[in-house]
Write a protein that holds these residues in place. Structure first.
Motif, mmCIF file in Angstrom:
data_model
loop_
_atom_site.group_PDB
_atom_site.id
_atom_site.type_symbol
_atom_site.label_atom_id
_atom_site.label_comp_id
_atom_site.label_asym_id
_atom_site.label_seq_id
_atom_site.Cartn_x
_atom_site.Cartn_y
_atom_site.Cartn_z
ATOM 1 N N THR A 81 72.021 14.962 55.486
ATOM 2 C CA THR A 81 72.311 13.528 55.402
ATOM 3 C C THR A 81 71.910 12.930 54.055
ATOM 4 O O THR A 81 72.374 11.871 53.691
ATOM 5 C CB THR A 81 71.553 12.734 56.493
ATOM 6 N N LYS A 82 71.024 13.593 53.358
ATOM 7 C CA LYS A 82 70.467 12.977 52.149
ATOM 8 C C LYS A 82 70.936 13.694 50.883
ATOM 9 O O LYS A 82 70.678 14.887 50.707
ATOM 10 C CB LYS A 82 68.941 13.003 52.233
ATOM 11 N N TYR A 83 71.621 12.936 50.031
ATOM 12 C CA TYR A 83 72.189 13.505 48.798
ATOM 13 C C TYR A 83 71.587 12.814 47.580
ATOM 14 O O TYR A 83 71.319 11.606 47.602
ATOM 15 C CB TYR A 83 73.710 13.291 48.770
ATOM 16 N N ALA B 1 86.550 14.339 55.682
ATOM 17 C CA ALA B 1 85.522 13.505 55.049
ATOM 18 C C ALA B 1 86.166 12.468 54.136
ATOM 19 O O ALA B 1 85.674 11.342 54.029
ATOM 20 C CB ALA B 1 84.556 14.385 54.244
ATOM 21 N N CYS B 2 87.281 12.821 53.487
ATOM 22 C CA CYS B 2 87.906 11.849 52.575
ATOM 23 C C CYS B 2 89.277 11.374 53.028
ATOM 24 O O CYS B 2 89.750 10.340 52.544
ATOM 25 C CB CYS B 2 87.975 12.387 51.146
ATOM 26 N N HIS B 3 89.929 12.081 53.957
ATOM 27 C CA HIS B 3 91.230 11.573 54.418
ATOM 28 C C HIS B 3 91.439 11.897 55.896
ATOM 29 O O HIS B 3 92.363 12.661 56.247
ATOM 30 C CB HIS B 3 92.382 12.123 53.565
ATOM 31 N N PRO B 4 90.600 11.334 56.783
ATOM 32 C CA PRO B 4 90.831 11.593 58.206
ATOM 33 C C PRO B 4 92.243 11.149 58.582
ATOM 34 O O PRO B 4 92.637 10.026 58.294
ATOM 35 C CB PRO B 4 89.757 10.763 58.917
ATOM 36 N N LYS C 21 83.048 12.141 60.386
ATOM 37 C CA LYS C 21 81.857 11.277 60.366
ATOM 38 C C LYS C 21 80.955 11.609 59.171
ATOM 39 O O LYS C 21 79.741 11.516 59.257
ATOM 40 C CB LYS C 21 81.092 11.453 61.683
ATOM 41 N N SER C 22 81.566 11.921 58.056
ATOM 42 C CA SER C 22 80.861 12.415 56.865
ATOM 43 C C SER C 22 79.700 11.533 56.391
ATOM 44 O O SER C 22 79.851 10.344 56.136
ATOM 45 C CB SER C 22 81.887 12.522 55.729
ATOM 46 N N LYS C 23 78.549 12.146 56.277
ATOM 47 C CA LYS C 23 77.379 11.462 55.709
ATOM 48 C C LYS C 23 77.486 11.426 54.190
ATOM 49 O O LYS C 23 76.966 10.521 53.534
ATOM 50 C CB LYS C 23 76.088 12.193 56.106
#
Ligand SMILES: Cc1cc2nc3c(=O)[nH]c(=O)nc-3n(C[C@H](O)[C@H](O)[C@H](O)COP(=O)(O)OP(=O)(O)OC[C@H]3O[C@@H](n4cnc5c(N)ncnc54)[C@H](O)[C@@H]3O)c2cc1C
Length: 445
Positions: A149-151, A327-330, A183-185
């Motif tokens: 979750t943490k970037y 993540a970028c185009h559901p 549901k990309s974090k």
């Protein structure tokens, strides 16, 4: 999942073979990217996945020609198709009368025009071919049970964690590919940095995912053709439809529905239980054949989730990190391109990252990836969303009239089976496009 031997290497040599590539998510986009990069000759590829194991989760998924082309190039199409069904005819039917509104004969043109047939498989088969191909390369390491979750995009790193929160060590990379699904974090973190709230659009639609096994129908002659044939069926009605097709060597009939979200379903995962009674009620006015099928779905095996989309994102890339797939185009399931577009992203990344000869150029290369992929996936997202509107109209007379004028070689009101849409989707060779456009786009970044 049994791992058999495939030949994953294309014998290529990328600009920087020992680039440290860390991928988050072992779904279609993540494992696809790992395989694409392994085939390009990269040597240090890691995939981090939240699930404790990769198994038989999911149901039917489509392998259209644009996806089959890539899997074939990677040498894993046979594994995926081993239990698949090649669809020869796609039907759209009125939900109440069971009357065919349009029928498109795929066997007349699909393979001839686009090089590969249109196949339906269990999602586990598609995942298996990607996992097998990637792991057999010997350069991909899969790490299960890590929820990321943490970037820290400025320093190209992320923190290992579990669903209870980040707690582990930081992983340093040269490139991060976030393929962590709808549901990309990573998307949330990336958008927050440019002041954009990661808002999900509620479509007002929910879906049931259900399957009937052949042994359950007791050789009922009315239902048998659903299993023995190689046809897909889309029964349409006001605000609802059911799309269905055989998978697993004709042993399973897979049905996926779309209906108004009257239950205000909270779940947006593929594993949330739904109520069989409510499902039967929702489709009570569908024709007897469909009713029979729905009755046969085992109690406790009805899954229900909310259908969600996102407005096209302003960006997919931050420093040396890029988003991939849902993540970028559901993409709503209405044109059956979710997996195909994710794996096209993966194939594009393989070509593009292999061209990087200097680590200072990684961000530029990832922006080329975005420039190549975003227009096409924005189009697919919009086309899928628009398609359900036409199918769910309450104006039956106009709908039936439009279907009666459908042209087998041209346009069809159901965009999923329309030749003009097929031409756009299936003639496209993502590898060639990436090769052709890289230098020009790289110079523009
Ligand atoms: C369990 C499951 C079952 C599905 N079943 C079907 C189906 O039956 N039919 C169909 O058409 N589509 C199904 N889908 C969706 C379909 O796979 C995707 O729409 C499409 O293939 C795009 O692939 P993707 O790689 O972008 O996303 P996905 O295939 O959804 O993969 C995302 C992966 O990232 C992992 N992940 C998510 N968050 C994190 C995190 N924070 N840290 C680490 N890992 C993370 C997920 O566990 C998953 O493995 C399913 C997805 C999932 C996750």
């Amino acid at each position: 999942m049994t791992i058999e031997q495939v030949s994953p290497s294309s014998g290529n040599q990328p600009g920087i073979p020992d680039l440290k590539i860390h991928i988050v998510g072992a779904g279609m986009g993540g494992m696809g990217t790992a395989l694409a990069l392994a085939r390009q000759g990269f040597k240090d590829i890691h995939v981090w996945e939240s699930a404790a194991q990769l198994g038989e989760v999911g149901a039917g998924i489509n392998v259209p020609p644009n996806l089959a082309r890539i899997l074939s190039e990677w040498g894993v199409l046979d594994i995926c198709q081993a239990e698949g069904v090649v669809i020869d005819t796609a039907n759209v039917l009125d939900c109440a009368t069971d009357k065919i509104l349009t029928s498109v004969n795929y066997s007349d043109y699909m393979e001839q025009e686009y090089g590969w047939p249109f196949t339906t498989v269990h999602r586990a088969a598609l995942q298996k071919c990607l996992v097998q191909g990637a792991l057999n390369s010997g350069v991909v390491k899969l790490h299960l049970g890590h929820f990321i979750t943490k970037y820290d995009f400025d320093n190209t790193r992320f923190q290992l964690g579990t669903r209870d929160g980040p707690e582990g060590e930081w992983v340093d990379a040269d490139v991060i590919i976030a393929a962590d699904g709808v549901k990309s974090k990573a998307r949330e973190a990336m958008l927050a940095r440019v002041g954009v709230v990661d808002e999900v659009e509620d479509t007002g639609q929910a879906a049931y995912r259900i399957m009937v096994r052949r042994s359950a129908i007791n050789e009922d002659p009315e239902l048998l053709p659903f299993f023995t044939g190689a046809q897909s069926y889309r029964w349409i009605g006001e605000k609802r439809h059911i799309i269905a097709y055989p998978i697993e060597n004709h042993d399973l009939f897979n049905m996926s529905t779309t209906q108004p979200d009257r239950n205000f379903v909270q779940a947006d995962t593929w594993t949330a239980a739904g109520s069989k009674t409510e499902m039967l009620q929702t489709f009570h006015d569908f024709c007897p054949r469909v009713q029979k099928l729905l009755q046969l779905v085992p109690e406790g095996e009805v899954l229900e989730w909310k259908l969600r989309v996102h407005k096209p994102l302003p960006l997919w890339v931050d420093h040396n990190a890029a988003l991939v797939g849902d993540a970028c185009h559901p993409t709503l399931p209405h044109i059956a391109q979710g997996a195909a577009q994710a794996i096209e992203d993966a194939a594009a990344l393989g070509v593009i990252l292999a061209k990087v000869g200097d680590k200072a150029d990684i961000n530029k290369a990832l922006r080329v990836y975005q420039a190549i992929r975003k227009p096409r996936t924005d189009w697919a997202v919009n086309t899928a969303a628009e398609n359900s509107k036409g199918l769910h109209t309450q104006d039956k007379a106009s709908r039936d009239n439009a279907f009666s004028q459908a042209d087998a070689n041209g346009s069809n009101p159901d965009k999923m089976i329309s030749r003009d849409v097929h031409d756009i989707l299936f003639k496209y060779d993502v590898v060639k496009e990436a090769e052709k456009n890289f230098d020009r786009l790289f110079a523009q970044q």
